[in-house]
Design an enzyme around this catalytic site. Structure first.
Site, PDB file in Angstrom:
ATOM      1  N   GLU A 293      -4.304  -6.611   2.711  1.00  0.00           N
ATOM      2  CA  GLU A 293      -3.103  -7.288   3.220  1.00  0.00           C
ATOM      3  C   GLU A 293      -3.073  -8.752   2.817  1.00  0.00           C
ATOM      4  O   GLU A 293      -2.011  -9.292   2.498  1.00  0.00           O
ATOM      5  CB  GLU A 293      -3.014  -7.158   4.742  1.00  0.00           C
ATOM      6  CG  GLU A 293      -2.617  -5.773   5.230  1.00  0.00           C
ATOM      7  CD  GLU A 293      -3.718  -4.742   5.082  1.00  0.00           C
ATOM      8  OE1 GLU A 293      -4.905  -5.133   4.951  1.00  0.00           O
ATOM      9  OE2 GLU A 293      -3.420  -3.538   5.090  1.00  0.00           O
TER      10      GLU A 293
ATOM     11  N   LEU B 118      -5.700  -2.033  -1.284  1.00  0.00           N
ATOM     12  CA  LEU B 118      -5.685  -2.034   0.176  1.00  0.00           C
ATOM     13  C   LEU B 118      -6.201  -3.381   0.661  1.00  0.00           C
ATOM     14  O   LEU B 118      -7.381  -3.531   0.973  1.00  0.00           O
ATOM     15  CB  LEU B 118      -6.565  -0.888   0.706  1.00  0.00           C
ATOM     16  CG  LEU B 118      -6.265  -0.376   2.118  1.00  0.00           C
ATOM     17  CD1 LEU B 118      -7.178   0.789   2.452  1.00  0.00           C
ATOM     18  CD2 LEU B 118      -6.317  -1.425   3.174  1.00  0.00           C
TER      19      LEU B 118
ATOM     20  N   HIS C 203      -0.755   1.794  15.696  1.00  0.00           N
ATOM     21  CA  HIS C 203       0.505   2.061  14.999  1.00  0.00           C
ATOM     22  C   HIS C 203       1.660   1.866  15.968  1.00  0.00           C
ATOM     23  O   HIS C 203       2.684   2.545  15.878  1.00  0.00           O
ATOM     24  CB  HIS C 203       0.519   3.465  14.393  1.00  0.00           C
ATOM     25  CG  HIS C 203      -0.558   3.693  13.386  1.00  0.00           C
ATOM     26  ND1 HIS C 203      -1.875   3.919  13.748  1.00  0.00           N
ATOM     27  CD2 HIS C 203      -0.538   3.699  12.037  1.00  0.00           C
ATOM     28  CE1 HIS C 203      -2.598   4.073  12.656  1.00  0.00           C
ATOM     29  NE2 HIS C 203      -1.828   3.938  11.610  1.00  0.00           N
TER      30      HIS C 203
ATOM     31  N   ASP D 176       0.725  -3.681  12.564  1.00  0.00           N
ATOM     32  CA  ASP D 176      -0.584  -3.693  13.215  1.00  0.00           C
ATOM     33  C   ASP D 176      -1.654  -4.263  12.288  1.00  0.00           C
ATOM     34  O   ASP D 176      -2.726  -4.656  12.756  1.00  0.00           O
ATOM     35  CB  ASP D 176      -0.974  -2.268  13.594  1.00  0.00           C
ATOM     36  CG  ASP D 176       0.115  -1.562  14.391  1.00  0.00           C
ATOM     37  OD1 ASP D 176      -0.106  -1.267  15.558  1.00  0.00           O
ATOM     38  OD2 ASP D 176       1.214  -1.333  13.830  1.00  0.00           O
TER      39      ASP D 176
ATOM     40  N   GLN E 114       2.002  -2.156   5.525  1.00  0.00           N
ATOM     41  CA  GLN E 114       2.260  -0.752   5.870  1.00  0.00           C
ATOM     42  C   GLN E 114       2.617  -0.553   7.347  1.00  0.00           C
ATOM     43  O   GLN E 114       3.508   0.229   7.682  1.00  0.00           O
ATOM     44  CB  GLN E 114       1.041   0.074   5.483  1.00  0.00           C
ATOM     45  CG  GLN E 114       1.321   1.544   5.389  1.00  0.00           C
ATOM     46  CD  GLN E 114       0.226   2.271   4.627  1.00  0.00           C
ATOM     47  OE1 GLN E 114      -0.920   2.341   5.078  1.00  0.00           O
ATOM     48  NE2 GLN E 114       0.567   2.796   3.467  1.00  0.00           N
ATOM     49  N   PHE E 115       1.884  -1.260   8.208  1.00  0.00           N
ATOM     50  CA  PHE E 115       2.199  -1.299   9.640  1.00  0.00           C
ATOM     51  C   PHE E 115       1.942  -2.731  10.085  1.00  0.00           C
ATOM     52  O   PHE E 115       0.937  -3.314   9.678  1.00  0.00           O
ATOM     53  CB  PHE E 115       1.307  -0.348  10.442  1.00  0.00           C
ATOM     54  CG  PHE E 115       1.552   1.111  10.166  1.00  0.00           C
ATOM     55  CD1 PHE E 115       2.488   1.829  10.907  1.00  0.00           C
ATOM     56  CD2 PHE E 115       0.863   1.753   9.157  1.00  0.00           C
ATOM     57  CE1 PHE E 115       2.720   3.175  10.645  1.00  0.00           C
ATOM     58  CE2 PHE E 115       1.096   3.104   8.891  1.00  0.00           C
ATOM     59  CZ  PHE E 115       2.021   3.823   9.635  1.00  0.00           C
TER      60      PHE E 115
ATOM     61  N   ILE F 291      -1.126  -6.741   9.960  1.00  0.00           N
ATOM     62  CA  ILE F 291      -0.702  -8.024   9.381  1.00  0.00           C
ATOM     63  C   ILE F 291      -1.492  -9.195   9.976  1.00  0.00           C
ATOM     64  O   ILE F 291      -1.434 -10.318   9.467  1.00  0.00           O
ATOM     65  CB  ILE F 291       0.810  -8.237   9.612  1.00  0.00           C
ATOM     66  CG1 ILE F 291       1.395  -9.217   8.583  1.00  0.00           C
ATOM     67  CG2 ILE F 291       1.088  -8.709  11.052  1.00  0.00           C
ATOM     68  CD1 ILE F 291       2.912  -9.306   8.596  1.00  0.00           C
TER      69      ILE F 291
ATOM     70  N   GLU G 228       0.835  -1.196   0.000  1.00  0.00           N
ATOM     71  CA  GLU G 228       0.000   0.000   0.000  1.00  0.00           C
ATOM     72  C   GLU G 228       0.875   1.253   0.000  1.00  0.00           C
ATOM     73  O   GLU G 228       1.687   1.431   0.901  1.00  0.00           O
ATOM     74  CB  GLU G 228      -0.921  -0.020   1.221  1.00  0.00           C
ATOM     75  CG  GLU G 228      -1.936  -1.162   1.146  1.00  0.00           C
ATOM     76  CD  GLU G 228      -2.437  -1.618   2.502  1.00  0.00           C
ATOM     77  OE1 GLU G 228      -2.218  -0.912   3.493  1.00  0.00           O
ATOM     78  OE2 GLU G 228      -3.037  -2.714   2.571  1.00  0.00           O
TER      79      GLU G 228
HETATM   80  C1  LIG Z   1      -6.222  -2.973   7.502  1.00  0.00           C
HETATM   81  C2  LIG Z   1      -5.546  -1.667   7.310  1.00  0.00           C
HETATM   82  N1  LIG Z   1      -4.592  -1.541   6.367  1.00  0.00           N
HETATM   83  C3  LIG Z   1      -3.959  -0.368   6.179  1.00  0.00           C
HETATM   84  C4  LIG Z   1      -4.263   0.730   6.943  1.00  0.00           C
HETATM   85  C5  LIG Z   1      -3.534   2.071   6.743  1.00  0.00           C
HETATM   86  N2  LIG Z   1      -4.488   3.024   6.147  1.00  0.00           N
HETATM   87  C6  LIG Z   1      -5.192   3.897   6.895  1.00  0.00           C
HETATM   88  S1  LIG Z   1      -6.300   4.751   5.958  1.00  0.00           S
HETATM   89  C7  LIG Z   1      -5.827   3.977   4.542  1.00  0.00           C
HETATM   90  C8  LIG Z   1      -6.485   4.328   3.234  1.00  0.00           C
HETATM   91  C9  LIG Z   1      -7.971   4.136   3.303  1.00  0.00           C
HETATM   92  O1  LIG Z   1      -8.556   4.525   2.080  1.00  0.00           O
HETATM   93  P1  LIG Z   1     -10.120   4.448   1.917  1.00  0.00           P
HETATM   94  O2  LIG Z   1     -10.603   3.113   2.352  1.00  0.00           O
HETATM   95  O3  LIG Z   1     -10.467   4.865   0.535  1.00  0.00           O
HETATM   96  O4  LIG Z   1     -10.690   5.489   2.976  1.00  0.00           O
HETATM   97  P2  LIG Z   1     -10.350   7.054   2.952  1.00  0.00           P
HETATM   98  O5  LIG Z   1      -9.246   7.260   3.955  1.00  0.00           O
HETATM   99  O6  LIG Z   1      -9.972   7.444   1.575  1.00  0.00           O
HETATM  100  O7  LIG Z   1     -11.627   7.711   3.393  1.00  0.00           O
HETATM  101  C10 LIG Z   1      -4.807   3.052   4.796  1.00  0.00           C
HETATM  102  C11 LIG Z   1      -4.146   2.219   3.771  1.00  0.00           C
HETATM  103  C12 LIG Z   1      -5.266   0.553   7.928  1.00  0.00           C
HETATM  104  N3  LIG Z   1      -5.635   1.577   8.736  1.00  0.00           N
HETATM  105  N4  LIG Z   1      -5.882  -0.631   8.083  1.00  0.00           N
END
Ligand SMILES: Cc1ncc(C[n+]2csc(CCOP(=O)(O)OP(=O)(O)O)c2C)c(N)n1
Ligand SMILES: Cc1ncc(C[n+]2csc(CCOP(=O)(O)OP(=O)(O)O)c2C)c(N)n1
Ligand SMILES: [Mg+2]
Ligand SMILES: [Mg+2]
Lengths: 351, 394, 351, 394
Positions: free
Chosen positions: A53, A51, A121, A78, A75-76, A80, A27
């Site tokens: 995992e 997005l 995180h 957390d 990405q973190f 995985i 990601e």
């Molecule tokens: C399971 C998971 N993977 C990665 C992340 C890191 N992360 C936080 S917000 C985000 C993007 C989310 O995009 P979207 O679903 O379109 O929502 P938006 O923030 O655009 O409203 C990511 C990859 C996370 N919080 N949870």
């Protein structure tokens, strides 16, 4: 001197150019961002993944099966925990197929506390990772080790879990990576992506070389005679600082950076513990069913009669999360004063 | 694939029908025969694919069957061979020569054509196979010897797929890009885009094929496969297959899933999809051929749902007894072959008898072979490293 | 006497009728099968779920949030590893919301080896489960304990992980569950679903009652003075048998069934270890980062100076899977002779 | 919902417009006003729903706006209030009064109508809310005080949602069935069917609402939600919402997903779906109203995709700076309100100024409040049990 993010980046560049790495993905790993910690900026084979995992780990396994050399980032760490079944599968594919298939893949993921990351995180992954057979697991605490271990990971025939301590991501090293310009700004100019528009930017890679760092060997960071402290990741620098402080108090601490969590360097640990008779294991994962407890068990198994004091573990408190407010984080995972206190007590225990 | 078909035609059908003419065929003739004359119209290359097949189903009651006679015979031969193998595995289980059985009796009409169309070999130039645990018929159609399956059933050290470590039906053969069949349902759908990704970059016409059951599509990994296979500009050459037997162990499909046609799941992803009759080897062959050609040449995904039967229940855990409630694709096929004068009932019976005896003999052989040693658990923990217990034993 | 599957079933019936359990669900949990181990036959609130472990855990969390009392089954713990993130979330929901939300849910899943389950029907889950904060974790080794612990789990305000040792599923108890008919066939006639058509079958539930078994207390199964052995699940009966054998050799072993893995009964363990000075922990999960290693660490932490010998762990070998062939399984997880050997050695170690 | 709308109308718009007439309204009149006169046709109850909305989009350039004037004013008022709150949170972050910001500036036109339509309360008779981290506007529309969000930003012990434990925007309020917002993306879609399942059995008209972003739909949990919500005969009363801002942090939607319209993902599951304009509060209100009514009365799922803007980037990690590349729903709405003589530019400006000051004042208050104590980490590990460190400290 390179910081850890830059060191990982240079290692990945080297691996793309010379070790056959075909895909560095996850990601936000590709342009324009190059990873939320900038570890993958300016590289040739990076791309942004959906997005997902599970899809990321599955993709890495598939690429490895088809002869590619993937480096997948979660990405973190957390995030995985919905892929543990796939990690277990990656770890047992060679065994289950009676040696037919191997998965030369690297999963890299930032771990630990120290950036005020709150509940999601700040996770550690070393306890969970070391319970999964079939993986090699490394966790550098210096940029040079990060560079060297990443090169070794990219040569490995088996799955490698590369854990990067978030808190050390921006910490500069004390040793030069062969080929990197000594001067900070110089390196940054060459390989840090500029702010703003990056569409035309290209990294200017310095000609970095090989280093003599393999998966396996631990590193005696500071020789000592009275107490052994074994750590890795974020808590490693704390142990070094503590040892320096304690030398002023007449307590001579041997500090060992484990670096490779599996398969780990028991010979070096054993020799040190035999010498000092006292050992403290330090990590920041929650302390119940913790990898440090394995090391304590191994110690009592093999060195019980040579110990001058009980082997000790200093780790994260067994709470459901690390809270955002500073007092909460400080109370949840080992801080320098905790290491100091633990070492003082261990040194003071009468045999 | 031509190689396999040829092999099957020159060898097996000759045995099967016993006709000199076909037995005497030259390799060249055989190769020509291998290309079946498709009577049905080719699929239109629709820009935006529809959820339903654009491919007209074959009218199998026409006087002339739309496939070459030798191919029909070879398919029948392999279908029977696979059935006899599975029934032998079940017999072994029931007589205590194995601990667990799971397999594909009832899916031969789909699995055999699938095997015939696979481009067999090692590396990205060939097809990568992410199968589930009901595909012995596919392996046999690819030319695999049945002895391995029997050895795995008896968990002998000679088991070529797992060395006595894994359950029956859990095949693995790296020389054929056959990835280890995993017990966990649906994870193969998460891995399949990875092999297809390498093949997309590699070029050529090698594709990835992933199979699984209907119930398993409820797992998120099925959706992940659809997502990762259809990234814009990164569409992957993967043939995504669901064999729908309308069961997940004891749970009827309609009780837990509201998706009328599972192939519809692909529509939103802009991928080509269809649902086919997996109980008819002729229609299966032609429908699969169209899908294979699309994926090989367009380098894009195709989702195929095949309706199939489950003739011996889920596994030995549910008794492994023959059910009469579901259509038997071999019976149906033999009816058709007889009606069209391709293969008489009597000759069909001979095929069954021959393979019954063959499998019984092979099973006797497998039963005598030694089990793996306890110490061998340390082998292959790490690839390229010798066996080693990481901890000393007191 | 009821076997464990029947005991769980009777407890679930009791819980449906008197403890407010609203949903007992999972793959093949409802009619006609009533669970692959028959644990949920004939119950009122069972239903078959889609084949989706993440959906199952998510559904349980949602039901609990909305005031229901769910019991979710994961068909084999081997298939729970893609839900660890959700289990962690269930375990931290109360903490993260600063005490607002609680999730009274039970996840039950069969664990361990002993049924020739090969690589994916032999996993243990105790190491992974005990590393997740916010859960209570139980693992009975007798039908009566299974009955009592399930009742306790269904009264609990927090998530409970109910681990059922597959190998003991059909083992009959030695103590009657209050209300069950003493005669085996009688009970089976009442509550075991018939073969063949079950569409009209209804279970005839005996009036079973309360038992005095809570989440927490361990059980001293056999008093002894020279060596303490602590176990749970499949390996528990092996430890009892071993103790009987050793008493013939003049070795007096105290046998403790932990029963609750978290929060566990340290007081009982501590008292026993203080008495004997020697302790062996036995479980069958893979031995690296294993819950038994936590117990070893706790022992050295608090009882180091009272130990007559190093605390020992006997657990599963650190291999990627348990092979199908008998010699492979026997070499991978503790068997009776392994327990005997470990206890003999521990007893023989000179202080 | 009527209760909320009334509250908003009697109090805020009066302040906002300063008009005596509306300020002087009786409760009864206000309540009447609360029921907006919908000008658009109601949705046909199509037997098999189409992937696209059956609901004709509102022509918002018609002379007469299709919603009641007081409702328009109250929506504008809350949208501005929410924007000012988010901008204050960002300001706190930038001045070191918080460590991390994430929120919903740009989604107000969708989030406010959503909040107005929610049936607020505790237990299955009311709506269960599984939100993500961009919904402060929804909470304000439900009547929540903004101070809590500011406290969470400063991670004070007084933070009503997590006691200083969690990030900004991670709301939780059990009295309103607002489940804790989780950092892990998409898990809320796995839990939502659970609350809806209890509501289906409970009866009444309480429903479950789950929201998340576009990128997150790549996670298997989104598919799980579709599967579990549409089991035959067990269809669940869940409003499944995707707010599509076409970004996942730095990754453009079109780069990683091939689904043209995310709402199409629901079609195969036989559920009603539509994609709406989340930048227009009027169309959002009417489209949501139709969806809410369907789910409340039919007790079946509805998948709604709303196109929205992301005005300050993903989070503080990406700078939290205002972008001019995306439409600002408040600007657009004010243009419209002005053009239709509902609210003048000057009066709109006053609303902004008022809330700017109000949020600045509340932020000053939050900043002074104490942080939680270190020892408090042991609180609430287990519900109903006192704080306790399970291990003794040397
Ligand atoms: C399971 C998971 N993977 C990665 C992340 C890191 N992360 C936080 S917000 C985000 C993007 C989310 O995009 P979207 O679903 O379109 O929502 P938006 O923030 O655009 O409203 C990511 C990859 C996370 N919080 N949870
Ligand atoms: C992840 C996972 N969950 C549960 C199981 C147990 N299990 C084995 S087969 C099966 C049913 C599979 O049904 P389907 O996907 O339709 O395939 P079929 O067996 O009908 O061909 C289940 C639940 C498993 N193997 N893996
Ligand atoms: Mg099926
Ligand atoms: Mg987005």
């Amino acid at each position: 001197m390179a910081n850890m993010a830059q060191a990982v980046r240079m290692a990945l560049h080297y691996a793309e150019e010379r070790l056959g790495v075909t895909d560095i993905f996850g990601e936000d790993v590709g342009p324009p961002l190059g990873g939320v910690f900038t570890c993958t900026q300016g590289l040739k084979t990076t791309w942004n993944s959906p997005l997902d995992e599970r899809g990321i780990i599955g993709m890495a396994m598939g690429i490895a099966m088809a002869g590619g050399r993937p480096i997948a980032e979660i990405q973190f760490c957390d995030y995985i925990y919905n892929t543990i079944d796939l990690l277990k599968l990656a770890g047992n594919t060679c065994w289950a197929s009676n040696g037919q298939w191997n998965l030369p893949m690297v999963v890299m993921t930032p771990v630990g506390s120290g950036i005020r990351g709150s509940i999601y995180h700040s996770h550690s992954f070393d306890a969970s990772a070391t319970h999964i057979p079939g993986w090699k697991i490394v966790m550098p605490s210096t940029p040079l080790d990060a560079y060297g271990l990443m090169l070794a990971a990219c040569r490995e025939q088996n799955p490698v879990m590369f854990l990067i301590p978030k808190a050390l991501m921006r910490m500069k090293g004390e040793e030069l990576i062969p080929g990197e310009p000594g001067e900070d700004k110089a390196l940054s100019k060459l390989i840090d992506a500029p702010l703003g528009d990056r569409s035309t930017w290209k990294a200017q890679w310095p000609e970095t070389g090989e280093v003599d760092i393999a998966i396996g060997p631990a590193k005696v960071v500071r020789a000592g005679s009275q107490v052994t402290v074994v750590s890795y990741g974020r808590t490693m620098p704390l142990c070094r600082k503590a040892a320096d402080v304690l030398s002023g108090e007449g307590i001579d601490v041997e500090v060992i950076d484990l670096r490779t969590l599996w398969p780990y360097d028991w010979a070096t640990l054993k020799a040190s513990i035999k010498k000092t008779g006292r050992v403290l294991f330090v990590n920041e994962d929650t302390e119940v069913t913790n990898f440090g407890e394995h090391l304590v068990r191994r110690t009592t198994d093999e060195l019980f009669y040579e110990l001058l004091a009980p082997p000790k573990l200093l780790a994260g408190k067994f709470v459901p999360g690390i809270g955002l407010a500073d007092p909460l984080e400080a109370a949840s995972v080992p801080q320098e004063h905790d290491v100091l206190a633990a070492l003082r007590e261990l040194a003071s225990l009468a045999p | 694939m031509a190689r396999d078909a040829k092999k099957l035609q020159v060898v097996k059908p000759a045995k099967a029908s016993g006709k000199k003419a076909s037995a005497a065929k030259t390799k060249a003739e055989a190769r020509a025969d291998a290309k079946p004359q498709v009577k049905a119209p080719a699929a239109p290359a629709a820009p935006r694919p529809q959820p339903v097949s654009a491919f007209k189903p074959i009218i199998t009651h026409s006087d002339e069957l739309p496939l070459d006679r030798q191919l029909l015979l070879s398919m029948h031969d392999t279908m029977v061979k696979a059935r006899c193998l599975e029934e032998r595995l079940i017999a072994m289980y029931k007589s205590g020569h194995g601990y667990f059985w799971i397999g594909g009796p009832g899916e031969e009409a789909f699995n055999v054509p699938l095997g015939l169309l696979i481009k067999k070999g090692q590396g990205p130039a060939f097809d990568y196979l992410h199968f589930h645990y009901r595909q012995s018929a596919t392996l046999l159609a690819m030319g695999e010897e049945p002895l391995g399956a029997l050895r795995q059933m008896k968990n002998t050290a000679t088991d070529p797929y797992s060395g006595g470590r894994n359950f029956a039906g859990h095949f693995s053969k790296r020389e054929w890009n056959l990835c280890p069949v995993s017990s966990p349902i649906e994870v193969q759908y998460a891995m399949a885009p990875g092999t297809a990704h390498v093949q997309k970059r590699f070029g050529g016409d090698g594709i990835t094929i992933v199979t699984g059951g209907d119930a398993g599509t409820a797992e998120g990994d099925f959706a992940s496969c659809l997502v990762w296979s259809s990234r814009p500009g990164q569409e992957l050459p993967v043939l995504i297959i669901v064999t729908n037997n309308r069961w997940g162990i004891s749970t009827p499909y309609g009780q837990v899933q509201g998706v009328e046609r599972l192939s519809d799941r692909g529509a939103a992803f802009g991928m080509r999809t269809k649902t086919i009759d997996g109980n008819d080897p002729i229609s299966s062959y032609l429908e699969l051929k169209e899908a294979f050609e699309y994926v090989r040449t367009e380098r894009k995904p195709y989702l195929v749902e095949a309706n199939v039967s489950r003739l011996y229940g889920h596994s030995s855990a549910s008794g492994a007894n023959l059910t009469k409630d579901e259509p038997d694709c071999i019976e149906l096929f033999e009816e058709k072959l007889d009606a069209h004068g391709v293969l008489s009932r009597a000759d069909a019976k001979k095929v069954h008898e021959r393979y019954f005896d063959e499998m019984a003999e092979l099973a006797r052989q497998a039963r005598e072979e030694p089990l793996p040693e306890g110490d061998s658990i340390w082998n292959h923990v790490f690839f390229g490293e010798g066996p080693a217990d990481p901890l000393p034993r007191g």
